[in-house]
Motif scaffolding. Structure first.
Motif: not given
Length: 216
Positions: A24-28, A74-76, A87-90, A105-108
């Motif tokens: 699992y990851f999160g980021g900015v 932001y992404k998770l 991941y999702l990104k906003y 967005t939904l990213n791959y």
């Protein structure tokens, strides 16, 4: 016999899932967006008196321009087998004339983890789709977005990495407002029964991202 087969299948599926390396990851990101925007005014009726001369207010005029802003995004999400990143990104970006664009967005991304060099840099390519919302002085609107991205990550520690990428986004995000039978005097101009519409459309954007990810 049937129950034994179902039980064996469940055990095999569970073992397969446990064998999958799931992170699992999160980021900015510090995200720099350069959007291509088109404004269009359509006049459909009425008259304009300017300096004693009357004009029919029928016609269309468009203007294209670039709207730029830098803001956090932001992404998770998850990473499967160090290869598949989902991941999702906003992100939220300010535009011209107090406008604001929000993108989810939904990213791959496909991570080329087998190409790690001495610096352990991992390149990737990806795609995304999602939804955008536009808020302007003339009204609010929304639309779909989709695009491609490419970049690389640079591990700093086991659970922290820098992330760099460049994305190209297409969209049909737009908003519009209509008016009818406007009458009034503004300086030396007089409007009589003027009708029309004003449209704002975000057609595409190039987005550069420099960020940091945290795995947990």
């Amino acid at each position: 016999m049937k129950k034994s087969f179902i039980l064996a299948s469940l055990i095999a599926a569970s073992t397969s899932m446990m064998a999958t390396n799931l992170e699992y990851f999160g980021g900015v990101d510090l995200s720099r967006a350069d959007a291509d925007v088109k404004d269009t005014i359509n006049l459909t009726g009425g008259t304009l008196n300017l300096g004693g001369t009357s004009y029919n207010t029928i016609g269309s005029e468009s203007m294209s321009y670039s709207s730029k802003d830098t803001s956090p995004a932001y992404k998770l999400g998850i990473i499967l087998d160090e290869t598949h990143r989902i991941y999702l990104k906003y992100g939220k970006y300010d535009g011209e004339n107090s406008s604001e664009m929000k993108i989810t967005t939904l990213n791959y991304d496909y991570m080329f983890s087998n190409l790690k060099n001495e610096l352990k840099i991992v390149p990737y390519i990806g795609a995304f789709l999602g939804h955008g919302k536009l808020e302007t002085e003339v009204g609010d609107g929304s639309g779909n977005v989709y695009g491609l991205d490419a970049g690389f990550v640079v591990p700093i520690t086991k659970n922290i990495e820098f992330d760099f990428n460049l994305a190209y986004m297409k969209s049909n995000i737009d908003t519009s407002t209509n008016w009818s039978n406007i009458n009034g005097s503004y300086g030396n101009a007089t409007l009589t029964n003027v009708s029309g519409s004003y449209d704002v459309e975000v057609r595409n954007a190039t987005i550069a991202n420099f960020g940091i990810n945290f795995k947990f």
